[in-house]
Design a protein around this motif. Structure first.
Motif, mmCIF file in Angstrom:
data_model
loop_
_atom_site.group_PDB
_atom_site.id
_atom_site.type_symbol
_atom_site.label_atom_id
_atom_site.label_comp_id
_atom_site.label_asym_id
_atom_site.label_seq_id
_atom_site.Cartn_x
_atom_site.Cartn_y
_atom_site.Cartn_z
ATOM 1 N N TYR A 1 -1.210 -7.332 52.788
ATOM 2 C CA TYR A 1 -1.674 -5.969 52.539
ATOM 3 C C TYR A 1 -3.129 -5.750 52.932
ATOM 4 O O TYR A 1 -3.733 -4.725 52.579
ATOM 5 C CB TYR A 1 -1.474 -5.601 51.063
ATOM 6 C CG TYR A 1 -2.094 -6.560 50.059
ATOM 7 C CD1 TYR A 1 -3.435 -6.453 49.709
ATOM 8 C CD2 TYR A 1 -1.338 -7.537 49.437
ATOM 9 C CE1 TYR A 1 -4.010 -7.307 48.790
ATOM 10 C CE2 TYR A 1 -1.902 -8.407 48.515
ATOM 11 C CZ TYR A 1 -3.240 -8.281 48.188
ATOM 12 O OH TYR A 1 -3.804 -9.124 47.280
ATOM 13 N N SER B 1 -4.840 3.282 50.153
ATOM 14 C CA SER B 1 -3.790 2.376 50.622
ATOM 15 C C SER B 1 -2.522 3.123 50.995
ATOM 16 O O SER B 1 -1.876 2.824 51.999
ATOM 17 C CB SER B 1 -3.490 1.326 49.547
ATOM 18 O OG SER B 1 -4.613 0.526 49.287
ATOM 19 N N LEU C 1 -6.274 -2.120 52.524
ATOM 20 C CA LEU C 1 -7.242 -2.156 51.422
ATOM 21 C C LEU C 1 -8.348 -1.137 51.649
ATOM 22 O O LEU C 1 -8.810 -0.938 52.771
ATOM 23 C CB LEU C 1 -7.853 -3.555 51.290
ATOM 24 C CG LEU C 1 -6.905 -4.656 50.798
ATOM 25 C CD1 LEU C 1 -7.605 -6.000 50.842
ATOM 26 C CD2 LEU C 1 -6.423 -4.353 49.381
ATOM 27 N N PRO D 1 -9.974 -2.433 41.951
ATOM 28 C CA PRO D 1 -9.273 -1.284 42.551
ATOM 29 C C PRO D 1 -9.189 -0.127 41.570
ATOM 30 O O PRO D 1 -9.183 -0.330 40.353
ATOM 31 C CB PRO D 1 -7.893 -1.838 42.912
ATOM 32 C CG PRO D 1 -7.747 -3.107 42.157
ATOM 33 C CD PRO D 1 -9.113 -3.611 41.863
ATOM 34 N N ALA E 1 -4.415 -12.428 43.516
ATOM 35 C CA ALA E 1 -5.337 -12.760 44.609
ATOM 36 C C ALA E 1 -6.700 -13.143 44.066
ATOM 37 O O ALA E 1 -7.406 -13.969 44.653
ATOM 38 C CB ALA E 1 -5.461 -11.578 45.570
ATOM 39 N N LYS E 2 -7.107 -12.571 42.916
ATOM 40 C CA LYS E 2 -8.409 -12.903 42.341
ATOM 41 C C LYS E 2 -8.450 -14.329 41.809
ATOM 42 O O LYS E 2 -9.530 -14.889 41.611
ATOM 43 C CB LYS E 2 -8.740 -11.926 41.212
ATOM 44 C CG LYS E 2 -8.996 -10.503 41.686
ATOM 45 C CD LYS E 2 -9.672 -9.677 40.608
ATOM 46 C CE LYS E 2 -8.821 -9.574 39.359
ATOM 47 N NZ LYS E 2 -9.452 -8.701 38.340
ATOM 48 N N TYR F 1 -2.683 -7.901 43.362
ATOM 49 C CA TYR F 1 -4.126 -8.036 43.593
ATOM 50 C C TYR F 1 -4.765 -8.911 42.508
ATOM 51 O O TYR F 1 -5.780 -9.573 42.748
ATOM 52 C CB TYR F 1 -4.785 -6.657 43.629
ATOM 53 C CG TYR F 1 -5.104 -6.065 42.282
ATOM 54 C CD1 TYR F 1 -6.349 -6.238 41.687
ATOM 55 C CD2 TYR F 1 -4.152 -5.323 41.576
ATOM 56 C CE1 TYR F 1 -6.645 -5.704 40.447
ATOM 57 C CE2 TYR F 1 -4.426 -4.778 40.345
ATOM 58 C CZ TYR F 1 -5.686 -4.970 39.776
ATOM 59 O OH TYR F 1 -5.973 -4.439 38.562
ATOM 60 N N LEU G 1 -13.542 -2.003 48.203
ATOM 61 C CA LEU G 1 -13.155 -3.271 47.595
ATOM 62 C C LEU G 1 -13.851 -4.462 48.256
ATOM 63 O O LEU G 1 -13.715 -5.591 47.788
ATOM 64 C CB LEU G 1 -11.638 -3.448 47.678
ATOM 65 C CG LEU G 1 -10.787 -2.331 47.047
ATOM 66 C CD1 LEU G 1 -9.315 -2.683 47.124
ATOM 67 C CD2 LEU G 1 -11.206 -2.069 45.610
ATOM 68 N N GLY H 1 -3.271 -1.626 43.524
ATOM 69 C CA GLY H 1 -4.267 -2.523 44.093
ATOM 70 C C GLY H 1 -3.877 -3.226 45.365
ATOM 71 O O GLY H 1 -4.747 -3.800 46.044
ATOM 72 N N SER H 2 -2.591 -3.255 45.724
ATOM 73 C CA SER H 2 -2.172 -3.990 46.923
ATOM 74 C C SER H 2 -1.028 -3.275 47.632
ATOM 75 O O SER H 2 -0.124 -3.910 48.171
ATOM 76 C CB SER H 2 -1.757 -5.411 46.550
ATOM 77 O OG SER H 2 -0.726 -5.396 45.567
#
Length: 782
Positions: free
Chosen positions: A174, A196, A178, A188, A159-160, A156, A182, A133-134
């Protein structure tokens, strides 16, 4: 933070010092006094996360990662949770991030090795239902032992946990990598991880990310509004194959990318194996120029130079010149409209001076554009024309062949691979419908790879790759047996009482059908894997190294040969003076049968290992490629001047969304994407095209538009060429079975076990189907 970690983990760990500080996590290095080893202790920044569910999800991800034992995933030794504070503890290993390696300089092969290992690491995580995801250059590192590892799983998720109003504007390290899907808050996926990884390697080999910005929202806007710059534009040292796979990983639509990380790793491995270790990556500095102050996210769009008024007195200083780029603009400006350089009153100019500066600037701009665009384009056109100009046809001004025989199957015969010179593998008879009953089984004793052909109530097969055998068609009794000089897996070709066969040892031979004696033996210099085609006294055979040969059928004399560029794995086809071959380097060629002149060069998405099949009524050829696509092409079409070069640039414009559709090649009618690779030669008839795939699916396609009419699923990969008799389709499978399928409905009629893989094309004669098998037997089925 250090005191908090120390208080939770002491006294086991001591001598804490900061190792890495990122947006969502902090990592400390400490010594484990119980084992006298150095460990890294990573903990999420819980203060900025407003949900315990986020922390729990992050822990679940790291728990699973700690259980994965894979050389390309950074191992987590243990997970500790103290009063809601999560700690991921890993043994410290010296490593260098991909970002640092890129700055230091890498060879292209080293970069691809890193990409392959990273893809394997992602594949292992995906198999455990974990999405990274990142992924970015700081999440990929190389250890001192040379192994590449992927780390930072779960970032990731953290981050949410940031409040929604600042999520998209938050600066993420990152963000440049992405995937575009997204942007609307989707979770992801495997496809976004592949994007990515592609963006990361794109930056490694070109020196800049495909899109860049201070936050995710800026990057998402660029992805929607701009196209990807071709990697070879930024780094002319890159092979085209690398460009192709990078563009595929960076497709806007997830379904157009690689479906798995393992598939990507396989493709990168193939490219790596064909490049030299000495190829260096020439890094190109980023063109991004940050704005001078934070009130603007991007510089203003470049506009035409301000028009100068000639009504003002010459001594008035109403204009200002940028000292950096010499652009003229209104004196009220404080920053240059072009380069953002600060302006001062010291560079004020009069109208006359401004006009002169503008005139000189415009002249320089015109000269630069000529040097930058016109000359390279002219040189490119000249080079493309020089490279693509046709070679002289090899068969010009030759005497006629010494015979005019053509391999034509008479009623009750099947004299060649594909039944006729067009390779249709389709026959209509008045015979009764086959019931799947064995008439006889002939024990040859050695495995049989090719099919059997029928001529004057005799069968001819190649056994154990080295014996040519003749059988009585009614009883299966062996009439004669001749050893070939070198192995062969081809289906024989029979005409005018001669049996023609090519061998892997570079010879083509003609045998007498009565006694198996050699009539002529001609060495060609390269192996022949598949059958030939005989038309108007000339035998055409294709070599494994890409040469196409035209031989006099009566004497074996080589009339002409032509290099087609790469290996040819299928049997040529002929219709109305057109000779067709497909190559493993993506080309379908249509040539003049007599002279060998190329009239159409059609570029397939991947190499073709099957034989072209021609519809004699419509002059359309059908061919599958290794890219899971099946194509219908007009054989009477011809290439226009510079078509290849034009289509290459048109494809790039389509990627950039400058034009509404992709390039259309001369002759293209339709193509159909199938779920898996095409592995059989096709059969055509009754308005349908029948073809099999590596996943064991038999398809009936509409010959007008390629739409799927029906699909029949077998148990294993289909290898044998498809045969059609009246309304029954016959398909041989790797599960040692021959299937009989209704051509109208796609339902099974019967099946018969052959005790060995069926790899040769079934043939039909006088109400009997003849099938060969790797168990060394020929089956006669009524």
């Amino acid at each position: 933070m250090e005191k908090e970690i120390y208080s939770k983990l002491a006294p086991r760990f001591e001598a804490f010092r900061l190792y890495e500080d990122t947006t969502h996590t902090v990592t400390y290095m400490a010594r484990d006094i119980t084992a006298d080893k150095i460990y890294l202790i990573k903990s999420p920044r819980t203060a900025s996360i407003d949900s315990q569910d986020i922390i729990n999800h992050y822990k679940e991800i790291n728990d699973i990662i700690s259980e994965i034992d894979h050389p390309n995933i950074e191992h987590i030794d243990e997970i500790q949770n103290h009063d809601g504070n999560l700690f991921a503890i890993s043994l410290h290993q010296e490593k260098t991030s991909l970002a640092d390696q890129t700055q230091a300089g890498l060879t292209l092969k080293d970069a691809l090795n890193i990409m392959i290992q990273a893809a394997h690491g992602l594949s292992a995580a995906h198999n455990s239902k974990i999405i990274h995801g990142s992924l970015d250059p700081n999440s990929i590192s190389t250890l001192q032992n040379g192994e590449t590892v992927v780390s930072n799983f779960g970032a990731y998720v953290l981050a949410k946990g940031v409040p929604p109003q600042i999520q998209n504007l938050q600066k993420l390290q990152y963000a440049n990598y992405l995937a575009p899907e997204l942007s609307d808050g989707r979770e992801p996926t495997i496809a976004s991880d592949i994007y990515s990884l592609g963006a990361t390697i794109y930056e490694t080999v070109t020196g800049r990310a495909p899109f860049s910005g201070d936050n995710a929202q800026t990057v998402f806007v660029q992805q929607r509004e701009k196209g990807i710059l071709l990697p070879t534009v930024l780094n002319k040292n890159l092979p085209d194959d690398i460009e192709t796979l990078l563009i595929k990983t960076l497709q806007l639509e997830p379904e157009n990318r690689y479906h798995t990380a393992a598939e990507l790793a396989s493709d990168v491995t193939r490219v790596r194996n064909i490049i030299g270790p000495e190829v260096l990556i020439r890094r190109v500095p980023s063109n991004k120029t940050p704005p001078p102050d934070k009130t603007h996210q991007n510089p203003p769009k470049k506009a035409p130079m301000t028009e100068l008024s000639t009504d003002l007195p010459d001594d008035r200083s109403d204009w200002i010149e940028c000292p950096a780029c010499h652009t003229i603009m209104a004196a009220v400006s404080t920053k240059c409209e072009k380069c953002w350089h600060p302006l001062s009153k010291e560079t004020l100019v009069t109208t006359t001076q401004a006009e002169r500066i503008q005139r000189i600037y415009n002249q320089k701009v015109i000269i630069r554009k000529i040097l930058r665009y016109v000359l390279p384009i002219t040189a490119s056109i000249a080079a493309i024309y020089f490279v693509s100009r046709p070679e002289p046809p090899p068969g010009l001004n030759l005497d006629p062949p010494t015979t005019d025989i053509t391999a034509i199957s008479q009623p009750g015969e099947w004299v060649s691979f594909g039944y006729d010179t067009a390779g249709t593998s389709y026959v209509i008879t008045d015979d009764s419908k086959l019931t799947g009953t064995l008439k006889w089984v002939a024990e040859i004793g050695e495995p049989i790879s090719g099919g059997a052909v029928s001529y004057k109530k005799k069968l001819f097969v190649v056994a154990a790759d080295k014996f040519l055998v003749s059988l009585d068609q009614e009883t299966g009794k062996t009439l004669w047996r001749t050893e070939l000089p070198t192995p062969s897996s081809a289906t024989p070709l029979v005409a005018n009482d001669l049996v023609f066969i090519g061998t892997a040892g570079s010879s083509v031979l003609a045998f007498d059908t009565q006694n198996g004696e050699v009539v002529w033996d001609v060495p060609l210099g390269e192996g022949i894997l598949r059958s030939g085609v005989l038309s108007n006294g000339v035998l055409y055979v294709a070599g494994i190294n890409g040469f196409l040969f035209a031989l006099d059928a009566n004497s074996g004399e080589v009339r002409w040969k032509r290099e087609m560029g790469s290996g040819i794995r299928g049997t040529p086809a002929i219709h109305e003076g057109k000779l067709l071959v497909a190559t493993t380097d993506r080309h379908l060629f249509v040539l003049d049968e007599v002279t060998g002149e190329i009239t159409l060069d059609y570029l397939l998405p991947r190499g073709a290992e099957q034989s072209p099949v021609i519809d004699p009524q419509r002059s359309i050829v059908y061919i599958g490629s290794n890219y899971r696509t099946f194509h219908a092409i007009n054989i009477n079409a011809t290439n226009i001047l510079l078509e290849k070069g034009i289509n290459r640039w048109w494809a790039q414009l389509y990627i950039w969304e400058v034009v509404p559709r992709g390039p259309i090649q001369s002759g293209a009618i339709w193509n159909q994407r199938l779920p898996s690779k095409v592995t059989t030669d096709a059969a055509i008839g009754g308005g349908k095209v029948f073809v099999g795939t590596e996943q064991g699916a038999l398809y009936a396609l509409n010959d007008q538009d390629g739409s799927v009419i029906w699909m029949f699923q077998t148990d294993e990969r289909l290898n044998a060429p498809i045969t059609a008799v009246n309304q029954t389709i016959f398909a041989g499978s790797n599960d040692d079975t021959l299937y009989a399928v209704d051509a109208q409905t796609g339902t099974e009629i019967w099946r018969i076990n052959t005790e060995g893989n069926v790899q040769g094309a079934p043939s039909y004669s006088n109400g009997v189907l003849f099938v060969t098998s790797r168990d060394g037997k020929v089956y006669a089925i009524r």
